[in-house]
Every structure is written in C-alpha cells, then in structure tokens.
Design a protein around this motif. Structure first.
Motif, PDB file in Angstrom:
ATOM      1  N   ARG A 182     -32.932  26.781  54.570  1.00  0.00           N
ATOM      2  CA  ARG A 182     -33.485  27.992  55.156  1.00  0.00           C
ATOM      3  C   ARG A 182     -34.504  27.570  56.214  1.00  0.00           C
ATOM      4  NH1 ARG A 182     -32.688  28.694  49.573  1.00  0.00           N
ATOM      5  NH2 ARG A 182     -31.911  30.747  48.927  1.00  0.00           N
ATOM      6  N   ILE A 199     -40.949  31.711  54.429  1.00  0.00           N
ATOM      7  CA  ILE A 199     -39.552  31.799  54.862  1.00  0.00           C
ATOM      8  C   ILE A 199     -39.474  32.598  56.157  1.00  0.00           C
ATOM      9  CG2 ILE A 199     -37.290  32.772  54.324  1.00  0.00           C
ATOM     10  CD1 ILE A 199     -37.707  32.061  51.444  1.00  0.00           C
ATOM     11  N   ASP A 202     -33.421  33.469  56.461  1.00  0.00           N
ATOM     12  CA  ASP A 202     -32.641  33.209  55.244  1.00  0.00           C
ATOM     13  C   ASP A 202     -31.346  33.995  55.353  1.00  0.00           C
ATOM     14  OD1 ASP A 202     -31.675  32.619  52.767  1.00  0.00           O
ATOM     15  OD2 ASP A 202     -33.372  33.433  51.633  1.00  0.00           O
ATOM     16  N   ARG A 203     -30.246  33.307  55.598  1.00  0.00           N
ATOM     17  CA  ARG A 203     -28.960  33.969  55.729  1.00  0.00           C
ATOM     18  C   ARG A 203     -28.443  34.408  54.351  1.00  0.00           C
ATOM     19  NH1 ARG A 203     -30.138  34.929  60.668  1.00  0.00           N
ATOM     20  NH2 ARG A 203     -29.130  33.707  62.319  1.00  0.00           N
ATOM     21  N   GLU A 208     -25.957  28.521  55.011  1.00  0.00           N
ATOM     22  CA  GLU A 208     -27.113  27.728  55.413  1.00  0.00           C
ATOM     23  C   GLU A 208     -27.459  27.999  56.876  1.00  0.00           C
ATOM     24  OE1 GLU A 208     -27.804  23.822  53.180  1.00  0.00           O
ATOM     25  OE2 GLU A 208     -25.788  23.628  53.999  1.00  0.00           O
ATOM     26  N   ASP A 232     -25.565  28.454  62.260  1.00  0.00           N
ATOM     27  CA  ASP A 232     -25.508  28.998  60.903  1.00  0.00           C
ATOM     28  C   ASP A 232     -24.067  29.306  60.493  1.00  0.00           C
ATOM     29  OD1 ASP A 232     -24.951  31.106  62.565  1.00  0.00           O
ATOM     30  OD2 ASP A 232     -26.494  32.446  61.786  1.00  0.00           O
TER      31      ASP A 232
END
Length: 477
Positions: A182, A199, A202-203, A208, A232
């Motif tokens: 992340r 964070i 964050d997918r 990732e 990503d």
C-alpha cells in the motif's frame, strides 16, 4: 449509451490531437541557451547498476548519459544498493535531496526477502547546489508501521497547504485480511524526521500498488490541480485539487496498449515553455527500460500518445524508475561542468611498473593485480581549487577524491570545504624522473609531490633520485 458517447468523444479528441500534432509530435530541439532536463535513475540489477546515475536532455526525449555513463553516487549504507530515486527541490531552490529505495537485489537480498523482510529505510542524499552531495544517510519510514515489511519507491512533493513536503512510498503490510503493498505518506520538512505514517492509497481486495508519482498541473489545463499516475495492475490516472484530498479515478493507459503487465514506474515531466507533458514508463516486462508517452492534458487518458521509437533516444544506459528535474540555466551549467564524459584512468608507478595507485578501505597505496579493477580507476577532473589543476575522483566511489591529510593520502568524501578542495588539488607537471611521464605537485604545498614510500602514497618534498622515481607516474587507461 453514455459509454459509447464517452468513447466517441475520446476518439474525436485523439483525432484532433493527431491533426494538430499536439500529442504525437516530439518537441523541437531546444535552442542552446534553453535550460534542459536532468534525470536521476538506476540502470538494472547488481551492486553497480543499483546506484545513482544521471542523464541530461535538451528536449526531454533525447537523453545523454552524464559522467560517461558511470554512476554519480554510491550508497555505502543499509543494503548498499539503491533503486527508484526521486529528486526533491526546495521551493526557493536553495536545497535538493535525492531519496531512494534501500535495496540491492542479487547483491544482498532476494526479491522474496526484500518483499517480506526488507529494509524499512530510505536512502537520502542532500545538496545545496545539485553537484556536491552529502554522504548518504538512512531515514526509517516504515519502522513505525505495525508489521511494515519494507519501504519502496519513495516520492515527495511540496504541499503549499501544509507548508511542508508530503513524502510517500510503498510498504508491504498485512491489514484487513490482505498482505500487500500500500502507499503510505508522512509529513517532513527536512527528510530527517517524519510524522507518523498514514495510509495514502489502498486499492480494493488483494490489488497491490507500489509505484505512484504526482505532478502539479497549472490552472486552465484539465479539471484538476494534481494528477497522479500509479502502477497498480494498470497505469492508473487520478486527479485531485488537494494532495491529501479526495482523488478521482480518471482511467488508465490500456487504451494505447500499455498495461501494468508491460510497464511500471511512471515518471512525469513537463516540457519547458509549453503545455505538453511526458509520462515515462519502465518497460520492465521486456527489459527495455523507459519509453515516453506524450499528452497535452495529464488528466485525460484519451490524450496520451506513444512516440515512434525513432522519435526518442534514451542514451547508452538503460534508464529505470527515476525522476526528471526541469533545470534552471544556472543548475544546468553546474551539472554539465561537474559530470562531463571523462574517461576512467589509472596511475601507473614509474619504478614499479606492475603497480598502480589504488584505494583499499579508503587508504591509498600502489599494488599489482588490483581487484576489483575499479579500486584503481579514477577520473581526472578539473581541479577543485585553482585553474590548470586536476583532482582525482574515484570511479568506484563517486564524490570521493584522493586527498592528503597530515601528508598521508586517503580516499575521502568531498565535504565541499575550501580546505578539502585545496588538499585534493594538484598540478600535473612533467615527470620528475622521466619527462614523458607525469608528476603531481600539491596545490597548497607546492614544495611537495605525490609519491609512494613503502608502497603507501604520501605527499613529500622530493630531494633525490629515488624520490623522483617514486613521484613519477603514467596516466593510462
């Protein structure tokens, strides 16, 4: 129907760009006085390739390797390898940083080790002039992340809203049932201390994200103040009017045949004097290094166009995941003067012709059969002090020079001081024992010369035939 209209609009826009030449046509060569661009990058795997390299361009698509294609900075900390560097320039231009991943694949860790138990540090260099850099230092960014397992691909951007830098990077961490990379961020003002990491991206699910880079877009271009490109699974574009605000998904580059299975490491640049941008992508799947795509609106995926391979030239070295800095004229002048394509050479002893000047543990002596060969290789630079002089920069440890201290020699890091410059500067004169060879007279002790004694290098007055032979060398490749 709405999807069809969107697609038709994209096609019409792309056609318009093709007709006007805004996206496909590469930039015209710059005039000699125009400032150019500086890329920092690494070149591949192995302990030498995973170091810092610089390349220069006058037009943003044709690149020349600086320093003869040799490394310009070497990490001596952490894993002793560096990847994924980024330039940071302070808003007033008085300070610069290079931040990089502390990682040396195949020379310290495997990919599996680096993913699951890698360095939690970044490597940081600092400069006030873009050419004289500090020793590298480690910045622990992931140690405060619970079970954070590494720190990769750092980037930073000045945030006017907070009057500080937003430093962001990827960390592999188990969270909410998924162990994956992340993007985290923290505030910093000096790249020495940071706020508690949070964070940033964050997918969903197991997806990732490792590489992301933000560019600020001027008012009147597109709908957003900032655009970021991320690796990503695709090369995803997002827009926002605030670095730490809400980001809107704008699409990806799969429409021009560039997917995350082919390319990674997005790297932005803006062409000087025009609203045109390049997004460089690392062709990791084919091992091809960087390639550019061009756009007149970073927030519009339909506007991106690939260049024909004949329209760009990446230079002699492979360029991988880095950062491009738009230079001022003064910066460009300093950079080009600092890293010309000077060949690597050796200093051969006159009276022990099987021996060459070399460093070992940063001590300096003459030895035969030097291994590794780089221990005995130097670049003869214009002297750090005085005109018509030379200084000897190590090929293996760029930024380190032959320097006398108490008349003994060492390979030492240039701290930018006047004293260092004087101690590391010499006049090349006809050889004291043979005029077809060379001797090197001290700049600040002109009655003394570089000579070896018991195979150790010293700075001594020369008073006899033995001394003249000890102080005579051949500069050779």
């Amino acid at each position: 129907m709405s999807a069809l209209r969107a697609r038709l609009s994209a096609i019409l826009l792309a056609a318009c760009l093709l007709l006007t030449g805004q996206a496909l046509a590469p930039p015209q060569p710059a005039a000699a006085a125009d400032p150019g661009y500086l890329m920092v990058h690494f070149t591949g795997e192995g302990s030498t390739n995973q170091q810092m390299y610089l390349s220069h361009s006058t037009d943003g698509v044709h690149w020349n390797d600086l320093n003869g294609g040799g490394m310009v900075l070497r990490s001596t900390v952490g894993t002793k390898g560096v990847r994924d560097p980024a330039f940071v320039r302070s808003p007033d231009g008085s300070k610069y940083w290079i931040i990089a991943t502390d990682l040396c694949i195949s020379c310290g860790q495997s990919w599996s080790q680096s993913i699951n138990d890698g360095s939690r540090n970044l490597v940081v260099w600092e400069s006030t002039d873009l050419v004289t850099w500090s020793q590298p230092r480690l910045l622990n960014v992931a140690g405060a992340i619970p079970d954070g397992r590494n720190a990769w691909a750092p980037e930073a951007i000045w945030d006017p809203a907070g009057n500080d830098y937003i430093l962001y990077w990827a960390t592999n961490v188990p969270l909410n049932g998924a162990t994956k990379h992340r993007i985290f961020y923290a505030h910093t003002s000096d790249f020495r201390t940071i706020s508690t990491p949070q964070i940033y991206i964050d997918r969903p699910g197991a997806q990732e994200i490792i590489d992301t880079q933000i560019i600020a877009v001027p008012p009147g271009v597109g709908a957003y103040r900032y655009v970021r490109a991320s690796g990503d699974g695709q090369i995803t574009l997002e827009g926002s009017n605030s670095i730490l605000g809400t980001w809107t998904n704008l699409g990806d580059l799969s429409g021009i045949g560039l997917t995350g299975s082919q390319v990674e490491g997005p790297m932005w640049m803006k062409f000087n004097g025009t609203n045109k941008w390049g997004l460089y992508l690392d062709q990791y799947a084919s091992g091809g290094g960087y390639m550019p795509v061009l756009t007149t609106d970073p927030s519009d995926p339909a506007s991106y166009q690939k260049l024909a391979s004949s329209s760009y030239d990446m230079g002699g070295t492979k360029k991988r995941h880095g950062w491009i800095l738009n230079l001022t004229a003064a910066e460009e002048s300093r950079v080009l003067a600092r890293w010309p394509s000077t060949p690597a050479q050796r200093l051969q002893s006159y009276n022990f012709q099987d021996r060459y000047v070399r460093q070992t543990g940063f001590d300096v002596r003459i030895d035969p059969a030097v291994s590794p060969a780089e221990d005995a290789q130097f670049r003869l630079r214009p002297g750090l002090a005085g005109t018509g002089t030379v200084s000897f920069e190590s090929v293996e440890f760029p930024g380190h020079f032959l320097r006398h201290s108490d008349f003994d020699f060492q390979l030492a890091h240039n701290d930018g001081s006047t004293q260092f410059a004087a101690d590391a500067t010499f006049r090349k004169v006809a050889g004291l024992a043979d005029s077809t060879w060379s001797s090197f007279q001290s700049y600040n002790y002109p009655d003394r010369y570089i000579r070896h004694y018991a195979y150790e290098l010293r700075l001594d007055p020369i008073t006899n035939a033995t001394g003249r032979s000890d102080a005579t060398f051949r500069v050779t490749s």
